[in-house]
Design an enzyme around this catalytic site. Structure first.
Site, mmCIF file in Angstrom:
data_model
loop_
_atom_site.group_PDB
_atom_site.id
_atom_site.type_symbol
_atom_site.label_atom_id
_atom_site.label_comp_id
_atom_site.label_asym_id
_atom_site.label_seq_id
_atom_site.Cartn_x
_atom_site.Cartn_y
_atom_site.Cartn_z
ATOM 1 N N GLY A 122 -17.500 9.027 -0.421
ATOM 2 C CA GLY A 122 -16.772 7.766 -0.863
ATOM 3 C C GLY A 122 -16.669 6.969 0.496
ATOM 4 O O GLY A 122 -15.431 6.464 0.485
ATOM 5 N N HIS A 127 -7.788 7.103 11.077
ATOM 6 C CA HIS A 127 -7.301 5.925 11.118
ATOM 7 C C HIS A 127 -5.980 5.765 10.787
ATOM 8 O O HIS A 127 -5.376 4.612 10.476
ATOM 9 C CB HIS A 127 -8.139 5.126 10.011
ATOM 10 C CG HIS A 127 -9.535 4.804 10.383
ATOM 11 N ND1 HIS A 127 -10.874 4.524 9.332
ATOM 12 C CD2 HIS A 127 -10.239 4.701 11.539
ATOM 13 C CE1 HIS A 127 -11.655 4.458 10.093
ATOM 14 N NE2 HIS A 127 -11.589 4.438 11.191
ATOM 15 N N CYS A 151 12.229 -1.677 17.911
ATOM 16 C CA CYS A 151 12.264 -0.338 19.026
ATOM 17 C C CYS A 151 13.522 -0.593 19.842
ATOM 18 O O CYS A 151 13.818 -1.869 20.165
ATOM 19 C CB CYS A 151 11.093 -0.360 19.551
ATOM 20 S SG CYS A 151 11.093 1.183 20.733
ATOM 21 N N SER A 201 -18.567 3.687 2.781
ATOM 22 C CA SER A 201 -19.745 2.707 2.793
ATOM 23 C C SER A 201 -20.665 2.699 3.997
ATOM 24 O O SER A 201 -21.782 2.247 3.668
ATOM 25 C CB SER A 201 -18.918 1.210 2.449
ATOM 26 O OG SER A 201 -18.050 0.989 3.748
ATOM 27 N N GLN A 241 -10.881 9.123 6.694
ATOM 28 C CA GLN A 241 -10.649 7.601 7.437
ATOM 29 C C GLN A 241 -9.449 7.160 6.408
ATOM 30 O O GLN A 241 -8.998 5.848 6.514
ATOM 31 C CB GLN A 241 -12.037 6.712 6.952
ATOM 32 C CG GLN A 241 -13.007 7.071 7.710
ATOM 33 C CD GLN A 241 -14.366 6.417 7.274
ATOM 34 O OE1 GLN A 241 -14.993 6.910 6.505
ATOM 35 N NE2 GLN A 241 -14.414 5.248 7.711
ATOM 36 N N ASN A 242 -8.975 7.807 5.398
ATOM 37 C CA ASN A 242 -8.052 7.120 4.536
ATOM 38 C C ASN A 242 -6.761 7.331 5.255
ATOM 39 O O ASN A 242 -6.278 8.195 5.960
ATOM 40 C CB ASN A 242 -7.941 7.797 3.403
ATOM 41 C CG ASN A 242 -9.137 7.550 2.478
ATOM 42 O OD1 ASN A 242 -10.077 6.641 2.788
ATOM 43 N ND2 ASN A 242 -9.469 8.466 1.433
ATOM 44 N N ASP A 282 -3.801 7.158 3.097
ATOM 45 C CA ASP A 282 -3.072 7.592 2.209
ATOM 46 C C ASP A 282 -2.840 9.283 2.400
ATOM 47 O O ASP A 282 -3.493 9.892 3.207
ATOM 48 C CB ASP A 282 -3.508 7.492 0.748
ATOM 49 C CG ASP A 282 -4.955 8.155 0.398
ATOM 50 O OD1 ASP A 282 -4.857 9.370 0.773
ATOM 51 O OD2 ASP A 282 -5.593 7.614 0.076
ATOM 52 N N ARG A 303 0.798 -1.307 0.089
ATOM 53 C CA ARG A 303 0.062 -0.008 0.022
ATOM 54 C C ARG A 303 0.929 1.309 -0.050
ATOM 55 O O ARG A 303 0.622 2.214 -0.668
ATOM 56 C CB ARG A 303 -0.787 0.087 1.372
ATOM 57 C CG ARG A 303 -2.238 -1.224 1.182
ATOM 58 C CD ARG A 303 -2.986 -1.134 2.147
ATOM 59 N NE ARG A 303 -3.759 -0.019 2.066
ATOM 60 C CZ ARG A 303 -4.625 0.315 2.874
ATOM 61 N NH1 ARG A 303 -4.874 -0.676 4.343
ATOM 62 N NH2 ARG A 303 -5.357 1.591 2.994
ATOM 63 N N GLU A 321 -22.731 4.795 -5.049
ATOM 64 C CA GLU A 321 -23.658 3.822 -4.556
ATOM 65 C C GLU A 321 -24.276 4.505 -3.456
ATOM 66 O O GLU A 321 -23.494 5.249 -2.671
ATOM 67 C CB GLU A 321 -23.176 2.513 -4.084
ATOM 68 C CG GLU A 321 -22.496 1.709 -5.199
ATOM 69 C CD GLU A 321 -21.571 0.773 -4.578
ATOM 70 O OE1 GLU A 321 -20.995 -0.333 -5.307
ATOM 71 O OE2 GLU A 321 -20.742 1.053 -3.383
HETATM 72 P P1 NAD Z 1 -14.872 1.125 1.740
HETATM 73 O O1 NAD Z 1 -13.641 0.400 1.027
HETATM 74 O O2 NAD Z 1 -15.537 0.337 2.469
HETATM 75 O O3 NAD Z 1 -15.941 1.614 0.859
HETATM 76 C C1 NAD Z 1 -15.549 2.519 -0.438
HETATM 77 C C2 NAD Z 1 -16.610 3.074 -0.743
HETATM 78 O O4 NAD Z 1 -16.317 4.251 -1.855
HETATM 79 C C3 NAD Z 1 -17.911 2.631 -1.370
HETATM 80 O O5 NAD Z 1 -19.064 2.901 -0.419
HETATM 81 C C4 NAD Z 1 -18.001 3.042 -2.764
HETATM 82 O O6 NAD Z 1 -19.140 3.089 -3.293
HETATM 83 C C5 NAD Z 1 -17.369 4.236 -2.721
HETATM 84 N N1 NAD Z 1 -16.823 4.618 -4.163
HETATM 85 C C6 NAD Z 1 -16.031 3.809 -4.996
HETATM 86 N N2 NAD Z 1 -15.532 4.653 -5.938
HETATM 87 C C7 NAD Z 1 -15.799 5.851 -5.675
HETATM 88 C C8 NAD Z 1 -15.547 7.263 -6.297
HETATM 89 N N3 NAD Z 1 -14.939 7.195 -7.480
HETATM 90 N N4 NAD Z 1 -16.264 8.471 -5.827
HETATM 91 C C9 NAD Z 1 -16.774 8.267 -4.548
HETATM 92 N N5 NAD Z 1 -16.992 7.156 -3.796
HETATM 93 C C10 NAD Z 1 -16.660 6.111 -4.280
HETATM 94 O O7 NAD Z 1 -14.411 2.430 2.500
HETATM 95 P P2 NAD Z 1 -14.666 3.104 3.784
HETATM 96 O O8 NAD Z 1 -16.054 3.035 4.080
HETATM 97 O O9 NAD Z 1 -13.536 4.099 3.657
HETATM 98 O O10 NAD Z 1 -13.819 2.058 4.872
HETATM 99 C C11 NAD Z 1 -12.868 1.036 4.729
HETATM 100 C C12 NAD Z 1 -11.591 1.334 5.733
HETATM 101 O O11 NAD Z 1 -10.494 1.327 5.194
HETATM 102 C C13 NAD Z 1 -11.590 2.961 6.036
HETATM 103 O O12 NAD Z 1 -10.883 3.012 7.314
HETATM 104 C C14 NAD Z 1 -10.808 3.484 5.028
HETATM 105 O O13 NAD Z 1 -10.029 4.636 4.988
HETATM 106 C C15 NAD Z 1 -9.574 2.217 4.919
HETATM 107 N N6 NAD Z 1 -9.030 2.344 3.301
HETATM 108 C C16 NAD Z 1 -8.483 3.317 2.974
HETATM 109 C C17 NAD Z 1 -7.779 3.637 1.781
HETATM 110 C C18 NAD Z 1 -6.833 4.693 1.721
HETATM 111 O O14 NAD Z 1 -6.430 5.156 2.333
HETATM 112 N N7 NAD Z 1 -6.955 5.027 0.337
HETATM 113 C C19 NAD Z 1 -8.113 2.623 0.805
HETATM 114 C C20 NAD Z 1 -8.762 1.471 1.295
HETATM 115 C C21 NAD Z 1 -9.430 1.497 2.700
HETATM 116 ZN ZN ZN Z 2 9.343 0.410 22.227
#
Ligand code: NAD
Ligand code: ZN
Length: 248
Positions: free
Chosen positions: A186, A118, A149, A188, A100-101, A103, A68, A219
């Site tokens: 974005g 997160h 560590c 779920s 929640q991301n 990245d 990742r 969605e």
């Molecule tokens: P999720 O993976 O559960 O759901 C992704 C959501 O994004 C879905 O509802 C989907 O419909 C929507 N989606 C897909 N394409 C899209 C677009 N182009 N524009 C807008 N929405 C779009 O994600 P979550 O609910 O964030 O939960 C999963 C957990 O894992 C969280 O903590 C999340 O941040 C983390 N995670 C982070 C990353 C990252 O940092 N990029 C990647 C994967 C998961």
């Molecule tokens: Zn330590």
């Protein structure tokens, strides 16, 4: 044939709480968890992103996060990240961006105040002594590369795994108390507690202004009923239109 969306109204006294999830980075090429696939090397994400996985197989966990890190380094922010950075430029501290991301695409698009509930992909910390997290871009693809560590504990990703408590909850609650507009992008609507934020914002003390709440994504989320309006489309197409900051 591109769909068009009306700009949302943000007035001079509004405070905007933005919550973003994996979907905002989907158009940058970073996989979501619950989208198509949602698996990694045949494992469910809970099997690579949990304290249990770390105890059982740290090598697999670090391979997952190293992959990742590589993907995030190769990705670039998209129009949705830029639209939010631009909005911060206009609203200043009246905008609160909680993601929640893990990245760093919000930062790389110019957002300056980003709260990562997160954790962050490019931070690591000890799993034992509670020492501070530190910036870390290294890849740990084999157990031989793993770091320790000074206390003897193992260095782990500074990520909030399934079953762990999200960061900064006090600050988040305070912002939910104050906001008048809630914009969720974005996500779920199933990962708690983030999935409840919109309801918390709308249920807070009597006498406060009515919170308008918007969801953006292709969605309907599991908590779609909590929103004033759902914009069904991709973040990179919808956000630049509904947040347009020029031509007022
Ligand atoms: P999720 O993976 O559960 O759901 C992704 C959501 O994004 C879905 O509802 C989907 O419909 C929507 N989606 C897909 N394409 C899209 C677009 N182009 N524009 C807008 N929405 C779009 O994600 P979550 O609910 O964030 O939960 C999963 C957990 O894992 C969280 O903590 C999340 O941040 C983390 N995670 C982070 C990353 C990252 O940092 N990029 C990647 C994967 C998961
Ligand atoms: Zn330590």
């Amino acid at each position: 044939m591109a769909e068009s969306w009306e700009k949302i109204a943000i007035g001079a006294t509004d405070r905007v709480f933005v919550l973003t999830g994996a979907g905002i980075s989907a158009e940058s090429g970073l996989a979501t968890f619950r989208g198509a696939g949602g698996l990694w090397e045949g494992h469910r994400v809970e099997e690579v992103a949990s304290p249990y996985a770390w105890q059982r197989d740290p090598e697999m966990v670090w391979r997952f996060y190293s992959m990742r890190r590589k993907a995030a380094s190769a990705a670039a922010p998209n129009a949705a990240h830029y639209a939010l950075a631009e909005l911060e430029g206009v609203l200043g501290e009246r905008l609160f961006l909680c993601t929640q991301n893990v990245d760093n695409l919000h930062e790389r698009s110019g957002s300056r105040r980003v709260l990562h509930m997160h954790g962050e992909l490019f931070q690591s910390r000890c799993d034992h002594c509670g020492g501070e997290a530190f910036a870390d871009t290294r890849l740990y693809e084999t157990a031989a590369e793993h770091a320790r560590c000074d206390c003897g504990g193992r260095i782990r990703p500074d990520i909030v795994w399934f079953g762990e408590v999200p960061y900064h909850m006090e600050r988040i609650s305070a912002e939910l108390e104050q906001c008048t507009v809630m914009l969720v992008v974005g996500t779920s609507g199933v990962v708690q507690p983030a999935a409840s934020f919109v309801r918390w914002a709308r249920q807070r003390g009597a006498g406060s202004a009515v919170v308008r709440s918007y969801y953006v994504g292709p969605e309907h989320p599991a908590n779609a009923g909590d929103f004033t309006q759902v914009f069904e489309g991709k973040a990179g197409e919808v956000l630049p239109q509904i947040l347009a900051t020029d031509g007022e």
